[in-house]
Scaffold this motif. Structure first.
Motif, PDB file in Angstrom:
ATOM      1  N   SER A  76       0.911  -1.037  -0.039  1.00 37.79           N
ATOM      2  CA  SER A  76      -0.070   0.225   0.045  1.00 37.79           C
ATOM      3  C   SER A  76       0.929   1.210   0.102  1.00 37.79           C
ATOM      4  N   THR A  77       2.051   1.133   0.780  1.00 38.33           N
ATOM      5  CA  THR A  77       2.970   2.449   0.565  1.00 38.33           C
ATOM      6  C   THR A  77       3.466   2.655  -0.742  1.00 38.33           C
ATOM      7  N   PHE A  78       3.887   1.413  -1.352  1.00 40.32           N
ATOM      8  CA  PHE A  78       4.543   1.503  -2.873  1.00 40.32           C
ATOM      9  C   PHE A  78       3.220   1.856  -3.483  1.00 40.32           C
ATOM     10  N   GLU A  79       2.197   1.394  -3.467  1.00 36.97           N
ATOM     11  CA  GLU A  79       1.085   2.058  -4.378  1.00 36.97           C
ATOM     12  C   GLU A  79       0.676   3.495  -4.285  1.00 36.97           C
ATOM     13  N   GLY A  80       0.936   4.019  -2.987  1.00 36.34           N
ATOM     14  CA  GLY A  80       0.649   5.287  -2.579  1.00 36.34           C
ATOM     15  C   GLY A  80       1.781   6.217  -3.446  1.00 36.34           C
ATOM     16  N   TYR A  81       2.915   5.624  -3.306  1.00 39.69           N
ATOM     17  CA  TYR A  81       3.980   6.309  -4.109  1.00 39.69           C
ATOM     18  C   TYR A  81       3.908   6.485  -5.651  1.00 39.69           C
ATOM     19  N   MET A  82       3.226   5.447  -6.283  1.00 41.61           N
ATOM     20  CA  MET A  82       3.200   5.054  -7.670  1.00 41.61           C
ATOM     21  C   MET A  82       1.900   5.986  -8.076  1.00 41.61           C
ATOM     22  N   LEU A  83       0.926   6.357  -7.165  1.00 39.44           N
ATOM     23  CA  LEU A  83      -0.155   7.122  -7.396  1.00 39.44           C
ATOM     24  C   LEU A  83       0.264   8.600  -7.474  1.00 39.44           C
ATOM     25  N   TRP A  84       1.120   8.933  -6.546  1.00 38.54           N
ATOM     26  CA  TRP A  84       1.645  10.463  -6.277  1.00 38.54           C
ATOM     27  C   TRP A  84       2.536  10.908  -7.520  1.00 38.54           C
ATOM     28  N   ASN A  85       3.201   9.785  -8.070  1.00 37.39           N
ATOM     29  CA  ASN A  85       4.238   9.966  -9.198  1.00 37.39           C
ATOM     30  C   ASN A  85       3.768   9.051 -10.381  1.00 37.39           C
ATOM     31  N   ALA A  86       2.812   9.743 -10.927  1.00 41.06           N
ATOM     32  CA  ALA A  86       2.195   8.823 -11.992  1.00 41.06           C
ATOM     33  C   ALA A  86       2.666   9.145 -13.323  1.00 41.06           C
ATOM     34  N   GLY A  87       3.678   9.674 -13.483  1.00 38.75           N
ATOM     35  CA  GLY A  87       4.446  10.170 -14.692  1.00 38.75           C
ATOM     36  C   GLY A  87       4.594  11.585 -15.032  1.00 38.75           C
ATOM     37  N   ASP A  88       5.594  11.885 -15.841  1.00 37.38           N
ATOM     38  CA  ASP A  88       6.019  13.223 -15.900  1.00 37.38           C
ATOM     39  C   ASP A  88       4.710  13.979 -16.752  1.00 37.38           C
ATOM     40  N   SER A  89       4.892  15.463 -16.476  1.00 38.35           N
ATOM     41  CA  SER A  89       3.809  16.462 -16.866  1.00 38.35           C
ATOM     42  C   SER A  89       3.976  16.471 -18.494  1.00 38.35           C
ATOM     43  N   PRO A  90       3.131  16.228 -19.331  1.00 41.10           N
ATOM     44  CA  PRO A  90       3.416  16.896 -20.825  1.00 41.10           C
ATOM     45  C   PRO A  90       3.869  18.102 -20.787  1.00 41.10           C
ATOM     46  N   THR A  91       4.772  18.209 -21.747  1.00 43.11           N
ATOM     47  CA  THR A  91       5.165  19.813 -21.910  1.00 43.11           C
ATOM     48  C   THR A  91       4.533  20.411 -23.082  1.00 43.11           C
ATOM     49  N   PHE A  92       4.241  19.730 -24.320  1.00 42.63           N
ATOM     50  CA  PHE A  92       3.585  20.196 -25.439  1.00 42.63           C
ATOM     51  C   PHE A  92       4.352  21.384 -25.895  1.00 42.63           C
ATOM     52  N   GLY A  93       5.638  21.378 -25.886  1.00 43.74           N
ATOM     53  CA  GLY A  93       6.559  22.142 -26.199  1.00 43.74           C
ATOM     54  C   GLY A  93       6.632  23.587 -25.523  1.00 43.74           C
ATOM     55  N   ILE A  94       6.114  23.397 -24.304  1.00 51.15           N
ATOM     56  CA  ILE A  94       5.989  24.792 -23.368  1.00 51.15           C
ATOM     57  C   ILE A  94       7.339  24.421 -22.495  1.00 51.15           C
ATOM     58  N   SER A  95       8.118  25.620 -22.735  1.00 49.82           N
ATOM     59  CA  SER A  95       9.521  25.562 -21.687  1.00 49.82           C
ATOM     60  C   SER A  95       9.438  26.343 -20.424  1.00 49.82           C
ATOM     61  N   GLN A  96       8.159  27.051 -20.163  1.00 54.14           N
ATOM     62  CA  GLN A  96       7.805  27.772 -18.832  1.00 54.14           C
ATOM     63  C   GLN A  96       7.951  26.813 -17.629  1.00 54.14           C
ATOM     64  N   SER A  97       8.472  27.334 -16.645  1.00 59.83           N
ATOM     65  CA  SER A  97       8.566  26.345 -15.566  1.00 59.83           C
ATOM     66  C   SER A  97       7.156  26.740 -14.828  1.00 59.83           C
ATOM     67  N   GLY A  98       6.444  25.702 -14.105  1.00 59.65           N
ATOM     68  CA  GLY A  98       5.129  25.538 -13.613  1.00 59.65           C
ATOM     69  C   GLY A  98       4.101  25.840 -14.710  1.00 59.65           C
ATOM     70  N   VAL A  99       4.071  25.679 -15.931  1.00 59.73           N
ATOM     71  CA  VAL A  99       2.909  25.657 -16.829  1.00 59.73           C
ATOM     72  C   VAL A  99       2.700  24.468 -17.452  1.00 59.73           C
ATOM     73  N   THR A 100       1.598  23.816 -17.354  1.00 59.92           N
ATOM     74  CA  THR A 100       1.313  22.407 -18.079  1.00 59.92           C
ATOM     75  C   THR A 100       0.686  22.979 -19.426  1.00 59.92           C
ATOM     76  N   LEU A 101      -0.334  23.766 -19.589  1.00 59.96           N
ATOM     77  CA  LEU A 101      -1.029  24.187 -20.879  1.00 59.96           C
ATOM     78  C   LEU A 101      -1.237  25.779 -20.620  1.00 59.96           C
ATOM     79  N   SER A 102      -1.040  26.312 -21.987  1.00 60.22           N
ATOM     80  CA  SER A 102      -1.129  28.102 -21.894  1.00 60.22           C
ATOM     81  C   SER A 102      -2.121  28.352 -23.140  1.00 60.22           C
ATOM     82  N   TYR A 103      -2.538  29.348 -23.225  1.00 59.94           N
ATOM     83  CA  TYR A 103      -3.258  29.651 -24.432  1.00 59.94           C
ATOM     84  C   TYR A 103      -2.406  30.479 -25.137  1.00 59.94           C
TER      85      TYR A 103
END
Length: 285
Positions: A76-103
């Motif tokens: 359950s501890t390992f599962e909690g870690y996997m759920l919290w770190n479920a993959g890198d955020s998609p960048t969509f070509g965005i280079s700004q820090s702290g931004v997932t999607l912009s308009y």
């Protein structure tokens, strides 16, 4: 109480706490997981054996229970870690820090690639191992609200009545959650002949920019002005409209007030069929 009695009492308390923690982990965190069923069955069987048997068999049953409880807590501890770190955020070509999607970058996004990136994540494979069965897309939401933007993809598993939610915002990694449906998922209420992956490809073939331009054109025809938009939400969802039932695409245009940090979500709302047919359109104030 003799020292030996104290030692036995401490061991029994430790085992009781470990059993309680293991069962709590299995019942609360594992939902309908087959692992939960195995853990509970092993505890019950070995618990009965521990009470009924003697000598070596009793010790084997006891240590089997201990091993199962340690596994349940560790898993359950390992599962909690996997759920919290479920993959890198998609960048969509965005280079700004702290931004997932912009308009307006959101208009160049491929929905198919987003879903595939989630399915390629280790956490998704981990959940499919723990909860085997076919899943389908229930909803997908992309937004640029208040600068950081975000992505959420929710899968539905009909056989287990569970939902698997993957979300990211402000440039962070994906977080995942396993939830139980309180009612009937919309994908079951409004079934569609097309496979959801094929529908996403159909939307991508036209492109989000095409849908957006279509809506802007309607807005101009109705109001005589070009809409002021700096935030956009795109949702893929299941709908039951007058002449259509199935997956639809919803666009919500808004204009953020940067000074007040507020967003006016009433610029326009438009709902499309995947082939580009407009289901409905509403202008804001």
């Amino acid at each position: 109480m003799t020292p030996n009695d104290k030692h036995v009492a401490i061991k029994n308390i430790f085992m009781a706490v470990l059993m309680a923690g293991g069962l709590f982990s299995a019942i609360v965190f594992f939902n309908n997981s087959w692992i939960k069923t195995v853990i509970v069955a092993l505890v019950i069987i070995n618990g009965v054996a521990w009470l009924a048997l003697h000598n070596l068999l009793k010790r084997i049953a006891k240590y089997t229970i201990l091993a199962v409880m340690i596994f349940a807590i560790s898993f359950s501890t390992f599962e909690g870690y996997m759920l919290w770190n479920a993959g890198d955020s998609p960048t969509f070509g965005i280079s700004q820090s702290g931004v997932t999607l912009s308009y307006p970058t959101i208009l160049n996004v491929s929905l198919t690639e987003i879903v595939q990136s989630v399915k390629n994540a280790s956490t998704f494979s981990f959940l499919m191992l723990e909860y085997p069965g076919e899943v389908k897309i229930e909803t997908m939401t992309l937004h640029t609200i208040f600068g950081g933007g975000g992505v959420e993809v929710v899968f539905c598993q009909e056989s287990s009545k569970l939902g698997f939610r993957f979300s990211t915002s402000n440039g962070g990694s994906y977080h995942a959650a396993v939830t139980r449906w309180s009612g009937v998922p919309f994908s079951q209420m409004y079934p569609q002949q097309q496979i959801s992956d094929d529908v996403l490809r159909q939307i991508d073939n036209l492109g989000l920019q095409w849908y957006y331009d279509y809506v802007v054109g309607i807005y101009q025809d109705k109001t005589g002005v070009v809409p002021e938009i700096n935030d956009l939400q795109v949702s893929v969802q299941w709908d039951n409209c007058v002449n259509y039932q199935g997956i639809s695409l919803l666009l919500m245009g808004s204009c953020e007030n940067s000074e007040l940090g507020q967003s006016n979500n009433n610029v326009f709302i438009a709902n499309f069929q995947p082939n580009g047919t407009l289901n409905y359109f509403e202008c804001g104030n």
